[in-house]
Design a protein around this motif. Structure first.
Motif: not given
Length: 54
Positions: A20, A24, A28
């Motif tokens: 995760d 992420a 980003s």
């Protein structure tokens, strides 16, 4: 990025992040006014390519 792209599992290995967190972080880098990466879906995985510097 030796092949010209990165995947989440490869990034997990080299960064030491969990799935995760790795996803992420890569996501980003695909957002904002000047994204560093762009992603493409290939069957069941995401490929992250570096954007060319302008």
């Amino acid at each position: 990025m030796k092949l010209g792209y990165a995947t989440i599992p490869e990034f997990m290995i080299f960064s030491g992040l969990k799935r995760d967190s790795a996803k992420a972080y890569l996501d980003s880098l695909c957002k904002g006014d000047h994204p560093r990466l762009w992603k493409v879906r290939e069957s069941r995985r995401w490929l992250y390519f570096p954007k060319a510097a302008i």
